[in-house]
Design an enzyme around this catalytic site. Structure first.
Site, short mmCIF file in Angstrom:
data_model
loop_
_atom_site.label_atom_id
_atom_site.label_comp_id
_atom_site.label_asym_id
_atom_site.label_seq_id
_atom_site.Cartn_x
_atom_site.Cartn_y
_atom_site.Cartn_z
N ASP A 1 0.85 -1.19 0.00
CA ASP A 1 0.00 0.00 0.00
C ASP A 1 0.89 1.25 0.00
O ASP A 1 1.86 1.33 0.76
CB ASP A 1 -0.83 -0.03 1.30
CG ASP A 1 -2.19 0.59 1.13
OD1 ASP A 1 -2.51 1.04 0.03
OD2 ASP A 1 -2.95 0.57 2.12
N GLU B 1 -14.35 0.28 -0.91
CA GLU B 1 -14.48 0.23 0.56
C GLU B 1 -15.70 1.01 1.03
O GLU B 1 -15.89 2.19 0.67
CB GLU B 1 -13.19 0.80 1.21
CG GLU B 1 -13.27 0.76 2.74
CD GLU B 1 -11.92 0.96 3.43
OE1 GLU B 1 -10.88 1.02 2.75
OE2 GLU B 1 -11.93 1.05 4.67
O1 KIV Z 1 -4.83 -0.47 4.34
C1 KIV Z 1 -5.61 -1.41 4.17
O2 KIV Z 1 -5.56 -2.43 4.84
C2 KIV Z 1 -6.63 -1.26 3.14
C3 KIV Z 1 -7.69 -2.31 3.06
C4 KIV Z 1 -8.68 -2.12 4.15
C5 KIV Z 1 -8.32 -2.37 1.73
O3 KIV Z 1 -6.62 -0.32 2.42
#
Ligand code: KIV
Length: 270
Positions: free
Chosen positions: A81, A180
């Site tokens: 991420d 989400e």
């Molecule tokens: O940071 C995360 O875990 C997310 C998920 C909830 C999709 O973005």
């Protein structure tokens, strides 16, 4: 090995399973269970780093944890991420930061909390060979602008805007889309409108896959969102293990003979 191409081709067939992980032992368990995608989410901010939002999470923290997850993963696709402000400020920095997730942390792809400002970045990254998972609906990095973690896409204008952004990210080359905390009927329409797979969290049953935060699944947090489901009570298990250890140390029951060793040669050093 799960690939981004395989996931694209699977849209609409077998549901895609995705969980977050932030460390090697958890990733190994998730991978052994045959989960398709492991997301090293910036949710680590709340889940394991003790923050009350994802905003303080740094590129280096996601990188380090992605490396740990990737080293423990044999089959699942590992997605890193992109944390708050590691993208979208400066184009060259955004590309470099995303590239570091693949080059240095061994991620297979990156996820980007998306909006109008990420369409061209998604196109650039896809062209450069950095697969992008887009993310629409509730984007927790916007918590201060949204004023909380409420449902998104709940009126016709917002729903149409979300659908349009989903299409634009697909056209730009995103290989999948996280939705989400949006109405299930909106998520179903977005899923029907796209060729790439949608992966829902709080988005109902009609997306192409589901994702949850691992600490919610395992029952490690005191709080979890209403759309999540707890499948174990690890907090309870941990509490009882730690209390047992304390009790045994205090009573002298631990360590027992089998946890100690004696060498005759060192009997007389004192
Ligand atoms: O940071 C995360 O875990 C997310 C998920 C909830 C999709 O973005």
């Amino acid at each position: 090995m799960v690939t981004t191409r395989e996931l694209r081709d699977r849209a609409g067939d077998e549901p895609i399973t995705m969980l977050t992980a932030y460390d090697a032992p958890t990733a190994a368990v998730i991978d052994d269970a045959g989960i398709d995608v492991i997301l090293v989410g910036d949710s680590m901010g709340n889940a394991v780093l003790g923050h009350d939002s994802t905003l303080p999470v740094t590129l280096e923290e996601v990188q380090s944890r992605t490396g740990a997850v990737a080293r423990a993963t044999e089959d699942a696709l590992v997605v890193a991420d992109m944390p708050f402000l590691s993208f979208g400020v400066d184009d060259a920095d955004s590309v470099e930061n995303a590239g570091r997730m693949l080059k240095e942390a061994d991620a297979d792809a990156v996820k980007i909390e998306s909006g109008p400002h990420t369409v061209e970045l998604t196109r650039k990254l896809a062209q450069l060979g950095i697969p992008v998972m887009a993310h629409l609906g509730l984007t927790p990095q916007h918590v201060n602008q949204l004023g909380g973690y409420q449902r998104q896409g709940t009126d016709p204008d917002a729903a149409e805007e979300l659908l349009e952004l989903a299409r634009e990210h697909e056209d730009a080359g995103a290989f999948s889309l996280v939705l989400e905390h949006v109405p299930a009927n909106l998520a179903a329409q977005v899923t029907a409108a796209l060729d790439i797979p949608t992966i829902g969290i709080g988005a109902g049953p009609d997306t192409n896959g589901q994702v949850l935060v691992i600490t919610d699944v395992l029952g490690l947090d005191e709080w979890s969102p209403p759309f999540s489901k707890q499948y174990a009570d690890l907090r309870g298990e941990m509490t009882s293990a730690v209390e047992s250890y304390k009790r045994e140390v205090e009573s002298g029951e631990f360590p027992a003979d089998e946890h100690s060793h004696v060498e005759d040669d060192v009997d007389d050093v004192y």
